[in-house]
Design a protein around this motif. Structure first.
Motif, short mmCIF file in Angstrom:
data_model
loop_
_atom_site.label_atom_id
_atom_site.label_comp_id
_atom_site.label_asym_id
_atom_site.label_seq_id
_atom_site.Cartn_x
_atom_site.Cartn_y
_atom_site.Cartn_z
N ARG A 17 -10.70 2.52 -16.97
CA ARG A 17 -11.23 1.91 -15.52
C ARG A 17 -10.11 1.97 -14.73
N VAL A 18 -8.98 1.25 -15.02
CA VAL A 18 -7.92 1.07 -13.96
C VAL A 18 -7.17 2.17 -13.89
N ARG A 19 -6.93 3.06 -14.76
CA ARG A 19 -6.19 4.22 -14.65
C ARG A 19 -6.78 4.90 -13.46
N GLY A 58 -8.02 -1.79 3.68
CA GLY A 58 -7.10 -0.74 4.21
C GLY A 58 -7.83 0.64 3.69
N ASP A 59 -6.88 1.68 4.10
CA ASP A 59 -7.45 3.08 3.51
C ASP A 59 -7.24 3.26 2.07
N PRO A 60 -8.54 3.39 1.41
CA PRO A 60 -8.58 3.63 0.09
C PRO A 60 -7.76 4.90 -0.58
N GLU A 61 -7.48 5.86 0.13
CA GLU A 61 -6.59 7.01 -0.11
C GLU A 61 -5.23 6.79 -0.04
N LEU A 102 -4.65 -1.60 -3.47
CA LEU A 102 -5.22 -2.81 -3.61
C LEU A 102 -6.69 -2.51 -3.14
N THR A 103 -6.67 -1.83 -1.87
CA THR A 103 -8.08 -1.58 -1.63
C THR A 103 -9.04 -1.07 -2.42
N ARG A 104 -8.24 0.07 -3.02
CA ARG A 104 -9.09 1.05 -4.00
C ARG A 104 -9.52 0.33 -5.03
N LEU A 105 -8.59 -0.72 -5.71
CA LEU A 105 -9.00 -1.38 -7.04
C LEU A 105 -10.32 -2.35 -6.43
#
Length: 436
Positions: A111-113, A224-227, A231-234
């Motif tokens: 999941r995290v990777r 922020g921009d998840p790309e 942190l935003t992506r998580l």
């Protein structure tokens, strides 16, 4: 090829035999930290699967490490069994190191990777290069103005902190404690832990996660921009409808989110610092390799692609020759065998990356730095499902930092003996004073 100035001291054969005979990761002498490779070589030849005093096993052969890395059915990366008595139930260090990506198996690891890799795509890393070049050139400008400095404090350590701070979106004014927190948390991974290391490690995890709670709360309100923003992506991975979302039942808990932000800093900070510092110090010991690399850089200066390839090859050799991360760990899930030696269920196994990367069965002239070495399948980034998620970013940082340093200061020299970190797991320097 003969080495230049002596930084890594030789070890008399009788001393090598003495250390190898009673080898114990919890009781390593000072001269081992200065140069562990002769001891690793003897262990590879005589006891490649070494039973240590605490009953665990120490592996030094390249083939054995690869076999264990590949065998996720028989070997676990989960460290709860080992770390609970080490750190104590309920401690901050225990929560961190048993929740982070590196010391877990699927499904948490998966999941995290997945979320981290989504922000470290080839395109995203390529887009980091201009900012990295500007950062490195700014550091070099400061060094040039002073005329001297410290390879670690003034250069190598400053680069990954900024890059990872950018990945997590940590405001510049908040970055001062990051390096200290990282060193303390990783220092607590040493085989033998002092009360001082334990206390500092626990306080560092607590302080870092307390800061991250505030940062996460702000990012939830202002994503922020998840790309590009890990942190935003998580955070958005908690939402199955977000790009890259994990789906219901696979979302990260609050602890998983916070502890893996801590992990991202730690994983990319000291290892990259060591890569850059180890490389620039090694070139002082191997002046013929330094001269050849400088000549190649000059000859390829008008061919960007060829220059990038040559520097990438050199970076991989630095990683092989002085692996930033020297040790890995696994636990046998059932009775099995490694290198012809039977292991009992629950056996703890230390994978010596530093030894495997000097194994002459895999690498010709393994104890010689050869910056044009081809087919360099070193294990500095691990292997298999746990191979370092940030390896492409680390290679970029190493290539830009080392290449631009050499171009600016081709005649740099050490002005005092460099000071090693004095740790078995992470091999690098604390200080390396130099002049230009």
């Amino acid at each position: 090829m003969s080495p230049g100035i002596s930084i890594t001291p030789p070890m008399p054969p009788e001393r090598v035999r003495e250390i190898a005979a009673s080898f114990d990761l919890r009781a390593l002498p000072a001269d081992f930290y200065a140069n562990p490779y002769p001891v690793y070589a003897l262990l590879r030849e005589t006891e490649p699967v070494k039973r240590m005093p605490d009953g665990s096993y120490f592996l030094t052969r390249y083939a054995d490490l690869v076999n264990v890395y590949r065998d996720a059915q028989n070997f676990s990366s989960d460290k709860k069994v080992e770390f609970t008595p080490k750190y104590g139930a309920g401690s901050a260090l225990l929560e961190h190191h048993t929740t982070s990506l590196v010391f877990n198996d699927p499904p948490l690891h998966t999941r995290v990777r997945k979320l981290i890799m989504g922000a470290l795509t080839r395109r995203a890393i390529a887009e980091m290069e201009p900012g990295l070049v500007a950062l490195v050139d700014g550091l070099l400008d400061g060094i040039e103005q002073e005329g001297d400095g410290d390879l670690i404090e003034d250069f190598a350590s400053a680069i990954p902190v900024e890059i990872i701070g950018n990945l997590l979106g940590v405001p510049h004014e908040d970055r001062a404690p990051l390096r200290g927190w990282s060193l303390a948390i990783l220092g607590a991974l040493e085989p033998k832990l002092t009360p001082e290391q334990e206390a500092l490690g626990n306080s560092s995890v607590s302080e870092f996660t307390a800061y991250l709670k505030t940062l996460v709360a702000h990012r939830r309100q202002h994503p922020g921009d998840p790309e590009h923003d890990v942190l935003t992506r998580l955070i958005q991975g908690e939402n199955k409808d977000s790009p890259g979302g994990l789906g219901a039942g696979e979302r990260l808990s609050e602890s998983e989110l916070l502890q893996n932000c801590v992990f991202i800093l730690n994983a990319g900070h000291e290892t990259t610092t060591n890569l850059i510092g180890n490389a620039l110090v090694a070139l002082q010991e191997w002046p013929e390799e330094k001269a050849a690399l400088l000549a190649k850089m000059e000859s390829l200066s008008s061919d960007a692609a060829a220059l990038e390839a040559a520097m990438s090859t050199a970076v991989d050799e630095f990683l092989r020759f002085e692996s930033s991360n020297q040790l890995g760990n696994r636990r046998a899930l059932r009775a099995c065998e490694v290198g012809g030696v039977p292991l009992e269920e629950g056996a703890l196994v230390t994978l010596c990356i530093g030894a495997a990367n000097r194994d002459s069965a895999q690498f010709a002239n393994a104890d010689v730095l050869q910056l044009t070495r081809e087919n360099n399948r070193h294990l500095a980034f691990g292997f298999g499902i746990h191979q370092c998620a940030g390896l492409s970013l680390a290679r970029l940082e190493g290539r830009i930092a080392i290449g631009r340093f050499l171009r600016r200061f081709p005649s740099y020299r050490l002005t005092a003996a460099p000071v090693r970190g004095g740790r078995a797991r992470f091999r690098g320097f604390l200080h390396a004073p130099f002049g230009v």
